[in-house]
Design an enzyme around this catalytic site. Structure first.
Site, PDB file in Angstrom:
ATOM      1  N   LYS A   6       4.464  -2.935  -6.740  1.00 12.91           N
ATOM      2  CA  LYS A   6       5.876  -2.717  -7.062  1.00 12.91           C
ATOM      3  C   LYS A   6       6.815  -3.295  -6.012  1.00 12.91           C
ATOM      4  O   LYS A   6       7.845  -3.881  -6.337  1.00 12.91           O
ATOM      5  CB  LYS A   6       6.140  -1.227  -7.230  1.00 12.91           C
ATOM      6  CG  LYS A   6       7.551  -0.880  -7.625  1.00 12.91           C
ATOM      7  CD  LYS A   6       7.870  -1.415  -9.001  1.00 12.91           C
ATOM      8  CE  LYS A   6       9.302  -1.244  -9.442  1.00 12.91           C
ATOM      9  NZ  LYS A   6       9.644  -2.016 -10.607  1.00 12.91           N
ATOM     10  N   ASN A  50      -0.118   0.178   6.096  1.00 12.74           N
ATOM     11  CA  ASN A  50       0.563  -0.625   5.070  1.00 12.74           C
ATOM     12  C   ASN A  50       1.253  -1.774   5.806  1.00 12.74           C
ATOM     13  O   ASN A  50       2.132  -1.533   6.629  1.00 12.74           O
ATOM     14  CB  ASN A  50       1.606   0.234   4.350  1.00 12.74           C
ATOM     15  CG  ASN A  50       2.483  -0.603   3.427  1.00 12.74           C
ATOM     16  OD1 ASN A  50       2.085  -1.685   3.005  1.00 12.74           O
ATOM     17  ND2 ASN A  50       3.689  -0.118   3.177  1.00 12.74           N
ATOM     18  N   GLY A  51       0.836  -3.001   5.551  1.00 17.76           N
ATOM     19  CA  GLY A  51       1.442  -4.137   6.256  1.00 17.76           C
ATOM     20  C   GLY A  51       0.377  -5.147   6.658  1.00 17.76           C
ATOM     21  O   GLY A  51      -0.732  -5.134   6.130  1.00 17.76           O
ATOM     22  N   ARG A  85       2.277   1.219  -5.905  1.00 26.30           N
ATOM     23  CA  ARG A  85       2.414   0.337  -4.739  1.00 26.30           C
ATOM     24  C   ARG A  85       1.158  -0.488  -4.510  1.00 26.30           C
ATOM     25  O   ARG A  85       1.194  -1.477  -3.774  1.00 26.30           O
ATOM     26  CB  ARG A  85       2.717   1.156  -3.487  1.00 26.30           C
ATOM     27  CG  ARG A  85       3.971   2.019  -3.577  1.00 26.30           C
ATOM     28  CD  ARG A  85       4.142   2.848  -2.331  1.00 26.30           C
ATOM     29  NE  ARG A  85       4.365   1.983  -1.194  1.00 26.30           N
ATOM     30  CZ  ARG A  85       5.574   1.537  -0.826  1.00 26.30           C
ATOM     31  NH1 ARG A  85       6.628   1.894  -1.510  1.00 26.30           N
ATOM     32  NH2 ARG A  85       5.716   0.734   0.194  1.00 26.30           N
ATOM     33  N   GLU A 135      13.220 -14.831 -16.918  1.00 24.31           N
ATOM     34  CA  GLU A 135      12.831 -13.414 -16.829  1.00 24.31           C
ATOM     35  C   GLU A 135      11.897 -13.027 -17.970  1.00 24.31           C
ATOM     36  O   GLU A 135      10.889 -12.336 -17.760  1.00 24.31           O
ATOM     37  CB  GLU A 135      14.081 -12.531 -16.819  1.00 24.31           C
ATOM     38  CG  GLU A 135      13.837 -11.039 -16.772  1.00 24.31           C
ATOM     39  CD  GLU A 135      13.020 -10.551 -15.589  1.00 24.31           C
ATOM     40  OE1 GLU A 135      12.539  -9.397 -15.647  1.00 24.31           O
ATOM     41  OE2 GLU A 135      12.796 -11.335 -14.636  1.00 24.31           O
ATOM     42  N   TRP A 189      -3.228  -2.262  -1.624  1.00 25.96           N
ATOM     43  CA  TRP A 189      -3.015  -3.552  -2.267  1.00 25.96           C
ATOM     44  C   TRP A 189      -3.582  -4.566  -1.282  1.00 25.96           C
ATOM     45  O   TRP A 189      -3.044  -4.762  -0.192  1.00 25.96           O
ATOM     46  CB  TRP A 189      -1.522  -3.812  -2.492  1.00 25.96           C
ATOM     47  CG  TRP A 189      -1.243  -5.001  -3.336  1.00 25.96           C
ATOM     48  CD1 TRP A 189      -1.426  -5.127  -4.680  1.00 25.96           C
ATOM     49  CD2 TRP A 189      -0.682  -6.270  -2.902  1.00 25.96           C
ATOM     50  NE1 TRP A 189      -1.036  -6.384  -5.107  1.00 25.96           N
ATOM     51  CE2 TRP A 189      -0.595  -7.103  -4.042  1.00 25.96           C
ATOM     52  CE3 TRP A 189      -0.281  -6.784  -1.667  1.00 25.96           C
ATOM     53  CZ2 TRP A 189      -0.101  -8.412  -3.977  1.00 25.96           C
ATOM     54  CZ3 TRP A 189       0.204  -8.086  -1.601  1.00 25.96           C
ATOM     55  CH2 TRP A 189       0.292  -8.880  -2.752  1.00 25.96           C
ATOM     56  N   HIS A 194      12.374 -33.314 -21.065  1.00 24.17           N
ATOM     57  CA  HIS A 194      11.949 -34.102 -19.903  1.00 24.17           C
ATOM     58  C   HIS A 194      10.538 -33.728 -19.447  1.00 24.17           C
ATOM     59  O   HIS A 194      10.172 -33.934 -18.289  1.00 24.17           O
ATOM     60  CB  HIS A 194      12.966 -33.922 -18.763  1.00 24.17           C
ATOM     61  CG  HIS A 194      14.361 -34.253 -19.202  1.00 24.17           C
ATOM     62  ND1 HIS A 194      14.817 -35.540 -19.385  1.00 24.17           N
ATOM     63  CD2 HIS A 194      15.392 -33.435 -19.551  1.00 24.17           C
ATOM     64  CE1 HIS A 194      16.076 -35.509 -19.801  1.00 24.17           C
ATOM     65  NE2 HIS A 194      16.441 -34.251 -19.916  1.00 24.17           N
ATOM     66  N   LYS A 227       8.100 -11.588 -17.470  1.00 20.01           N
ATOM     67  CA  LYS A 227       7.624 -10.313 -18.028  1.00 20.01           C
ATOM     68  C   LYS A 227       6.322 -10.519 -18.799  1.00 20.01           C
ATOM     69  O   LYS A 227       5.355  -9.790 -18.637  1.00 20.01           O
ATOM     70  CB  LYS A 227       8.693  -9.678 -18.936  1.00 20.01           C
ATOM     71  CG  LYS A 227       9.897  -9.144 -18.147  1.00 20.01           C
ATOM     72  CD  LYS A 227       9.669  -7.840 -17.479  1.00 20.01           C
ATOM     73  CE  LYS A 227       9.509  -7.797 -15.993  1.00 20.01           C
ATOM     74  NZ  LYS A 227      10.356  -8.338 -15.050  1.00 20.01           N
ATOM     75  N   CYS A 285       0.834  -1.200   0.000  1.00 23.24           N
ATOM     76  CA  CYS A 285       0.000   0.000   0.000  1.00 23.24           C
ATOM     77  C   CYS A 285       0.870   1.251   0.000  1.00 23.24           C
ATOM     78  O   CYS A 285       2.052   1.207   0.310  1.00 23.24           O
ATOM     79  CB  CYS A 285      -0.891   0.007   1.237  1.00 23.24           C
ATOM     80  SG  CYS A 285      -1.828  -1.510   1.409  1.00 23.24           S
ATOM     81  N   GLU A 335       3.465 -11.344 -16.233  1.00 19.13           N
ATOM     82  CA  GLU A 335       2.977 -10.330 -15.284  1.00 19.13           C
ATOM     83  C   GLU A 335       2.287  -9.150 -15.946  1.00 19.13           C
ATOM     84  O   GLU A 335       1.471  -8.485 -15.307  1.00 19.13           O
ATOM     85  CB  GLU A 335       4.085  -9.884 -14.339  1.00 19.13           C
ATOM     86  CG  GLU A 335       5.251  -9.179 -14.929  1.00 19.13           C
ATOM     87  CD  GLU A 335       6.283  -8.826 -13.840  1.00 19.13           C
ATOM     88  OE1 GLU A 335       7.470  -8.777 -14.178  1.00 19.13           O
ATOM     89  OE2 GLU A 335       5.891  -8.597 -12.694  1.00 19.13           O
TER      90      GLU A 335
HETATM   91  C1  AGP Z   1       9.224  -7.912 -11.282  1.00 19.08           C
HETATM   92  O1  AGP Z   1       8.845  -7.346 -12.462  1.00 19.08           O
HETATM   93  C2  AGP Z   1       8.273  -7.826 -10.200  1.00 19.08           C
HETATM   94  N1  AGP Z   1       7.863  -6.518  -9.944  1.00 19.08           N
HETATM   95  C3  AGP Z   1       8.683  -8.569  -8.938  1.00 19.08           C
HETATM   96  O2  AGP Z   1       8.930  -9.899  -9.272  1.00 19.08           O
HETATM   97  C4  AGP Z   1       9.920  -8.009  -8.216  1.00 19.08           C
HETATM   98  O3  AGP Z   1      11.061  -8.294  -8.926  1.00 19.08           O
HETATM   99  C5  AGP Z   1      10.015  -8.655  -6.838  1.00 19.08           C
HETATM  100  O4  AGP Z   1       8.862  -8.315  -6.113  1.00 19.08           O
HETATM  101  C6  AGP Z   1      11.260  -8.200  -6.085  1.00 19.08           C
HETATM  102  O5  AGP Z   1      11.220  -6.836  -5.846  1.00 19.08           O
HETATM  103  P1  AGP Z   1      12.536  -6.075  -5.327  1.00 19.08           P
HETATM  104  O6  AGP Z   1      13.587  -6.206  -6.374  1.00 19.08           O
HETATM  105  O7  AGP Z   1      12.075  -4.670  -5.132  1.00 19.08           O
HETATM  106  O8  AGP Z   1      12.929  -6.735  -4.038  1.00 19.08           O
END
Ligand code: AGP
Length: 608
Positions: A603, A100-101, A27, A481, A74, A504, A485, A2, A488
């Site tokens: 984020k 937030n938490g 966030r 990766e 969030w 496999h 991408k 959040c 997500e």
């Molecule tokens: C990646 O595109 C995502 N936003 C997510 O996997 C991110 O890499 C992960 O939450 C780790 O975040 P950080 O690098 O801020 O610790």
């Protein structure tokens, strides 16, 4: 997670808070809300969905008052509804709380409060905290908040206001980030600096267990036992322009195009060309201490974990020191075997990811040296570790990490080079590596110059619901990766695999409808990956391959190719990743997805 914003000053709070929340929306964007003290009492407005729905609900005339707080959510406890949106109020409706938490003992506290005739409207843990503060309130908000937090287990960044104390705001943190903005006759609290940078560059970073009271005549920081704490004021160096889209349609595209600059910034000042090595002053490790390191563990989450996997290849290949890569969320609970000769590296763009932070704290408690590879200056991980290096990639606003990833690889390459030159790497090999690193930003520029080619590649993914990404060696994590991408931001299911592993199992998925992406530079395992491409073609699979110039062997086999400039094998991931970021971007845009704020994501994940 959040986003939190709070204000005490002389300007209309509502407008300032909305502007701050706009900067924090990456966030969390499930719901949003605002509470302002207007002299007659508390005005609370909240709405489900994006901040824009709250702005619509507020209309042109914002609630008046110069003290207030706001939140963008969030969801963790309770669905993203208006009822579950923050702020939450206490039983009297005179105290408002944003959070937030996660309050881990909210269930027990709620039951106890219900037995004392409290009734709750929402499913959230935060409303429980509001009611607890209300119950403990005896005319002093600071004391009530401190007392309530002493009963709470879990993580929080909170801000609280009360209709009975119209000139003050109380905020506190444990586990979730919170900073104080020191203005001229006005004060702010926020989850990160982007929300208050347009007002001040002077900030105070709160540490765990600290509380701040903002009032008309200033701010004071206290512990939860209400003991005075003196804090230094830090200065934010980056400026607002870096968190604007700069004419790009999305932050993600802007940040992909930032990479020639962001990677240069990561490397600048660290390369020692004549000595063929790198300097990393911030590590806080002497050459002797580095030489004694006989085991390295790299821990992280998500995209940063993929960078860790590539770091493993770089360090083992160059410095011949054994490296293990650990999911932070697993490492922290796995009773890990670490000691004084183990170096634990934590990688995090935000520097706030709860699992990575906890994994580093766990390692530290077991005697390991810890260093952080972090982008956000002043973040909790950066302040927790023994040493580290900042990426200086600039703020990354798009939820899907892009420029931070290539900068993480740059920083890991610098570390691997430094360690290797201390161990066994010759000055000539070192100089060759330095030269190759220096050439990367220009090579990225060259790739970005052919963005149209990549955009046409994206066509091949539009009507599919599955995709497979394959790579070998140091490009296997790039396959992971690339798949992440696509997943997500376009919501297409995709998997990354070591190319040889395909036989496999995943090969069963291959048919003419599923794109199979190969990351296949002309490196030491090139001939092996050509066989894997032939295996896919034999099953009628559609191959998109990322190759080096003049790779006629793969061009003959693949349905589509995109060429990548040549560099050293260990550095190819910094180049091969770029077109994968762009393919995912264009597929998501063409599918009408919200690229910068993909559904269900945030984020930085500051809770477990
Ligand atoms: C990646 O595109 C995502 N936003 C997510 O996997 C991110 O890499 C992960 O939450 C780790 O975040 P950080 O690098 O801020 O610790």
């Amino acid at each position: 997670m959040c986003g939190i914003v709070g204000y005490v000053g002389f300007r209309p709070a509502a407008d300032l808070i909305i502007r701050g929340l706009r900067r924090l929306e990456y966030r969390g964007y499930d719901s949003a809300g605002l509470a302002v003290l207007n002299g007659d009492g508390l005005v609370v407005t909240k709405a489900s969905g994006k901040l824009s729905s709250l702005e619509k609900k507020l209309g042109p005339t914002l609630p008046q008052g110069t003290v207030g707080l706001g939140h963008t959510r969030w969801a963790t406890h309770g669905a993203p509804t208006t009822t579950n949106a923050h702020p939450h109020t206490d039983q009297t409706g005179r105290i408002a709380v944003i959070h937030n938490g996660i309050i881990e003992n909210a269930g027990a506290l709620r039951t106890a409060l219900e037995q004392r005739n409290h009734t709750f409207e929402s499913e959230t843990d935060t409303e429980v905290l509001a009611h607890l503060i209300g119950e403990l309130y005896q005319g002093d908000l600071e004391l009530a908040v401190a007392a309530a937090l002493r009963e709470v287990d879990g993580a929080y960044g909170i801000a609280v206001i009360s209709a009975d104390e119209p000139d003050c705001l109380v905020a506190a943190r444990k586990g979730s980030p919170l900073i104080v903005g020191v203005g001229d006759g006005e004060w702010f609290v926020a989850s990160d600096a982007s929300a208050l940078l347009e007002h001040t560059r002077s900030v105070v970073y709160l540490d765990d267990g600290e509380m701040v009271v903002l009032s008309r005549d200033g701010y004071r920081v206290r512990s939860l036992d209400v003991m005075e704490i003196s804090k230094k004021i830090d200065r934010i160096e980056w400026d607002l322009a870096t968190i604007e889209r700069g004419g790009f349609e999305h932050f993600m595209l802007k940040e992909i195009f930032d990479q020639p600059t962001s990677l240069s910034n990561t490397l600048s000042g660290h390369l020692l060309e004549d000595e063929g090595t790198a300097r990393l002053e911030g590590l806080n490790l002497t050459n002797d201490e580095l030489k004694q390191i006989d085991r390295i563990i790299i821990t992280a989450c998500g995209t940063s974990w993929h960078a860790a996997l590539i770091g493993e290849y770089m360090i083992e290949e160059l410095a011949r020191v054994p490296v293990e890569v650990e999911y932070a969320s697993e490492f922290r609970y796995r009773n890990p075997v670490v000691d004084q000769r183990t170096l634990v590296i934590g990688i995090s763009q935000s520097g706030e990811t709860a699992d990575t932070l906890a994994a580093l704290v766990e390692a530290k408690n077991r005697g390991a040296r810890t260093i952080g590879v972090v982008n956000v200056v002043g973040s909790t991980i950066a302040r927790e570790v023994d040493g580290g290096t900042y990426l200086h990639a600039g703020p990354e606003v798009g939820v899907a990490s892009t420029k931070a990833f290539t900068s993480q690889l740059g920083a890991l390459a610098l570390f691997a080079l430094r360690l290797a030159r201390l161990k066994n790497l010759s000055i000539l090999q070192g100089r060759q590596f330095v030269e190759a690193l220096k050439a990367l930003p220009g090579q990225i520029e060259e790739i970005l110059g052919r963005v149209d080619e990549i955009e046409s590649l994206a066509e091949r993914f539009l009507d599919t619901s599955n995709a497979l990404y394959l790579g070998r060696g140091v490009n296997f994590p790039v396959a992971l990766e690339g798949a992440l991408k696509l997943k997500e931001i376009s919501y297409i299911h995709a998997e990354g695999y070591p190319a040889a592993e395909m036989k496999h199992g995943p090969i069963a998925l291959i048919d003419e409808n599923m794109p199979v992406v190969f990351i296949a530079p002309r490196d030491a395992v090139h001939s092996k990956i050509v066989s894997n491409i032939e295996e896919v073609k034999a099953r009628g699979g559609k191959v998109v391959a990322f190759v080096n110039d003049g790779d006629h062997e793969i061009e003959r086999l693949a349905d589509a190719t995109f060429t990548i400039p040549e560099t050293l094998d260990l550095l190819t991931p910094i180049l091969t990743t770029i077109p994968l970021q762009l393919v995912a971007y264009y597929v998501a845009v063409r599918r009408g997805c919200d690229v910068d704020q993909p559904r269900n994501l945030a984020k930085s994940v500051t809770v477990e």
